[in-house]
Design an enzyme around this catalytic site. Structure first.
Site, PDB file in Angstrom:
ATOM      1  N   LYS A   5       0.846  -1.204   0.000  1.00  0.00           N
ATOM      2  CA  LYS A   5       0.000   0.000   0.000  1.00  0.00           C
ATOM      3  C   LYS A   5       0.880   1.251   0.000  1.00  0.00           C
ATOM      4  CE  LYS A   5      -0.229  -0.403   5.020  1.00  0.00           C
ATOM      5  NZ  LYS A   5      -1.036  -0.887   6.149  1.00  0.00           N
ATOM      6  N   ARG A 103     -10.204  -0.765  15.506  1.00  0.00           N
ATOM      7  CA  ARG A 103     -10.313  -0.142  14.190  1.00  0.00           C
ATOM      8  C   ARG A 103     -11.362  -0.921  13.403  1.00  0.00           C
ATOM      9  NH1 ARG A 103      -4.685   0.688  10.938  1.00  0.00           N
ATOM     10  NH2 ARG A 103      -5.241  -1.352  10.131  1.00  0.00           N
ATOM     11  N   HIS A 132      -6.023  -7.798  13.043  1.00  0.00           N
ATOM     12  CA  HIS A 132      -4.827  -6.953  12.994  1.00  0.00           C
ATOM     13  C   HIS A 132      -4.358  -6.647  14.415  1.00  0.00           C
ATOM     14  CE1 HIS A 132      -1.956  -4.452  10.973  1.00  0.00           C
ATOM     15  NE2 HIS A 132      -2.412  -3.323  11.448  1.00  0.00           N
ATOM     16  N   ARG A 188       1.237 -10.772   6.763  1.00  0.00           N
ATOM     17  CA  ARG A 188       1.130  -9.524   5.992  1.00  0.00           C
ATOM     18  C   ARG A 188       2.309  -8.614   6.327  1.00  0.00           C
ATOM     19  NH1 ARG A 188      -3.929  -9.817   8.664  1.00  0.00           N
ATOM     20  NH2 ARG A 188      -3.298  -7.957   9.823  1.00  0.00           N
ATOM     21  N   TYR A 232      13.177  31.830   1.899  1.00  0.00           N
ATOM     22  CA  TYR A 232      11.975  32.585   2.241  1.00  0.00           C
ATOM     23  C   TYR A 232      11.992  33.079   3.680  1.00  0.00           C
ATOM     24  CZ  TYR A 232       9.773  30.812  -2.038  1.00  0.00           C
ATOM     25  OH  TYR A 232       9.463  30.520  -3.326  1.00  0.00           O
ATOM     26  N   CYS A 277      12.197  24.953   0.764  1.00  0.00           N
ATOM     27  CA  CYS A 277      11.216  25.424  -0.222  1.00  0.00           C
ATOM     28  C   CYS A 277      10.457  24.226  -0.792  1.00  0.00           C
ATOM     29  CB  CYS A 277      11.917  26.159  -1.362  1.00  0.00           C
ATOM     30  SG  CYS A 277      13.062  27.434  -0.824  1.00  0.00           S
ATOM     31  N   MET A 278       9.543  24.487  -1.699  1.00  0.00           N
ATOM     32  CA  MET A 278       8.753  23.396  -2.273  1.00  0.00           C
ATOM     33  C   MET A 278       9.624  22.396  -3.025  1.00  0.00           C
ATOM     34  SD  MET A 278       5.433  23.596  -4.787  1.00  0.00           S
ATOM     35  CE  MET A 278       4.565  24.770  -3.770  1.00  0.00           C
ATOM     36  N   ASP A 279      10.618  22.893  -3.760  1.00  0.00           N
ATOM     37  CA  ASP A 279      11.415  22.023  -4.629  1.00  0.00           C
ATOM     38  C   ASP A 279      12.905  22.060  -4.337  1.00  0.00           C
ATOM     39  OD1 ASP A 279       8.944  21.893  -6.275  1.00  0.00           O
ATOM     40  OD2 ASP A 279       9.516  23.968  -6.689  1.00  0.00           O
TER      41      ASP A 279
HETATM   42  C1  LIG Z   1      -0.189  -1.806   6.801  1.00  0.00           C
HETATM   43  C2  LIG Z   1      -0.732  -3.092   7.265  1.00  0.00           C
HETATM   44  C3  LIG Z   1       0.126  -4.197   7.439  1.00  0.00           C
HETATM   45  C4  LIG Z   1       1.627  -4.128   7.325  1.00  0.00           C
HETATM   46  O1  LIG Z   1       2.173  -3.639   8.534  1.00  0.00           O
HETATM   47  P1  LIG Z   1       3.759  -3.563   8.746  1.00  0.00           P
HETATM   48  O2  LIG Z   1       3.897  -3.114  10.158  1.00  0.00           O
HETATM   49  O3  LIG Z   1       4.266  -2.550   7.769  1.00  0.00           O
HETATM   50  O4  LIG Z   1       4.317  -4.912   8.489  1.00  0.00           O
HETATM   51  C5  LIG Z   1      -0.468  -5.409   7.729  1.00  0.00           C
HETATM   52  N1  LIG Z   1      -1.810  -5.526   7.877  1.00  0.00           N
HETATM   53  C6  LIG Z   1      -2.652  -4.479   7.748  1.00  0.00           C
HETATM   54  C7  LIG Z   1      -4.108  -4.670   7.929  1.00  0.00           C
HETATM   55  C8  LIG Z   1      -2.137  -3.225   7.454  1.00  0.00           C
HETATM   56  O5  LIG Z   1      -2.974  -2.181   7.352  1.00  0.00           O
END
Ligand SMILES: *Cc1c(COP(=O)(O)O)cnc(C)c1O
Length: 338
Positions: A5, A103, A132, A188, A232, A277-279
């Site tokens: 992600k 969550r 999670h 994950r 700036y 700055c921005m860039d």
């Molecule tokens: C982002 C996320 C992960 C990964 O977590 P890490 O700490 O980067 O390994 C796993 N499961 C869910 C649901 C997440 O949102």
């Protein structure tokens, strides 16, 4: 599962996913359906799963592309099923339970009945169950085992009623590393695959290296007289005659607009001076008399004997390494080296 992600934590969604699949990953975790569809369009051969919320009106697209969705709400699940039937393709879903994260997720108590109902929905194929962990990156805390106990109770209920789906997952990186019982048959992993520590209390084992280096160049080097304002609002004035370099990086690239940044030039730490700055931003090069236009400037990574880690950058910015790399803007050119 490689969690990719947020543009693969700033590393680049497609190239990272290709590398992960080449290394044997079978699942790719994302947060938004558009990220999953991008993987599908790139022809990447792994199962994409949206770990967060997907609006029901997009469930048809998910079914068409074989994108797996998380479900935790009955009304939304019903709407997903309707959409899947409308496009004539099964929608694969993973039921998400909140065992203590506070969550997303259905309650694990009553989870067996809910799973039975979910299985009965025409159009959906329940392929997984997941939860999670809130504090796996603080392995001394008892909450992870408490969460896993609640999850296990649900799983045994599912087992005894024949409702246990194929894929069971709970562990993020810290969970996978520090809680073997949380591995089930899928993990994950996000931050760890990028070679970054889940936290100071849950560091990576020996042998991991950060995948990413962030660098730019000096685009100008000039000597200014004493008391010359820099950038700036003149938040910095030269204290004497000073050599000032300009770097081609700014807050639009993810380099924070702060007055206490440090970067590496010719293997030495040099201070950023004046407003970012921005860039662009400016550095004081008094300690590096031979610095010149074109020199490499390292923002994260090694240069000579010196290194600035994402963790150090995070401490400097009062945040965590995750936020530092996720903040790397899309416009940054990404160069991949095997
Ligand atoms: C982002 C996320 C992960 C990964 O977590 P890490 O700490 O980067 O390994 C796993 N499961 C869910 C649901 C997440 O949102």
């Amino acid at each position: 599962m490689a969690v990719v992600k947020a543009n693969a934590y700033g590393h680049g969604l497609i190239e990272t996913s290709k590398a992960a699949v080449q290394a044997g990953v079978q699942w790719l975790g994302v947060a938004r359906i558009d990220e999953a569809l991008e993987l599908f369009r790139a022809g990447i051969q792994a199962h994409p799963i949206v770990l967060g919320y997907t609006p029901p009106e997009r469930a048809g697209e998910a079914a068409q592309a074989g994108v797996r969705l998380a479900v935790y709400d009955s009304q939304v699940a019903q709407a997903y099923a309707d959409q899947a039937r409308a496009v004539g393709k099964p929608l694969y879903v993973h039921a998400k339970f909140d065992t203590g994260m506070g969550r997303l997720g259905a309650s694990p108590e009553g989870g067996v009945e809910w799973m039975r109902w979910l299985h009965s929905l025409d159009g959906l194929t329940v392929e997984g169950v997941f939860t999670h962990l809130a504090e796996a990156d603080d392995p001394q805390r008892p909450t992870t085992d408490w969460q896993l106990n609640r999850f296990d109770a649900l799983l045994s209920g599912l087992e005894s009623t024949g409702l246990r789906p194929t894929w069971i997952h709970a562990a993020n990186s810290a969970g996978a590393l520090y809680f073997p019982r949380a591995r089930y048959n899928l993990v994950r992993t996000g931050i760890a695959i990028y070679g970054l520590n889940p936290s100071a209390k849950a560091p990576l084992p020996e042998g991991f290296r950060p995948a990413l280096t962030w660098k730019t160049r000096l685009t100008s080097v000039k000597v200014f007289p004493k008391n010359h304002g820099i950038s700036y609002n003149y938040r910095y004035y030269t204290k004497k005659e000073e050599r000032i370099g300009v770097c081609a990086v700014g807050y639009a690239d993810g380099f924070r607009r702060r007055l206490d940044n440090v970067v590496l030039v010719r293997g030495k730490r040099v201070p950023v001076v004046g407003s970012v700055c921005m860039d662009q931003c400016m550095v004081n090069l008094d300690d590096i008399p031979d610095a010149q236009l074109g020199d490499e400037v390292v923002l994260i990574g090694q240069q000579g004997e010196n290194e600035i880690t994402a963790e150090e950058r995070a401490r400097e910015w009062d945040t965590i390494n995750y936020e530092v790399v996720c903040g790397l803007a899309n416009r940054l050119p990404r160069i991949y080296i095997d």
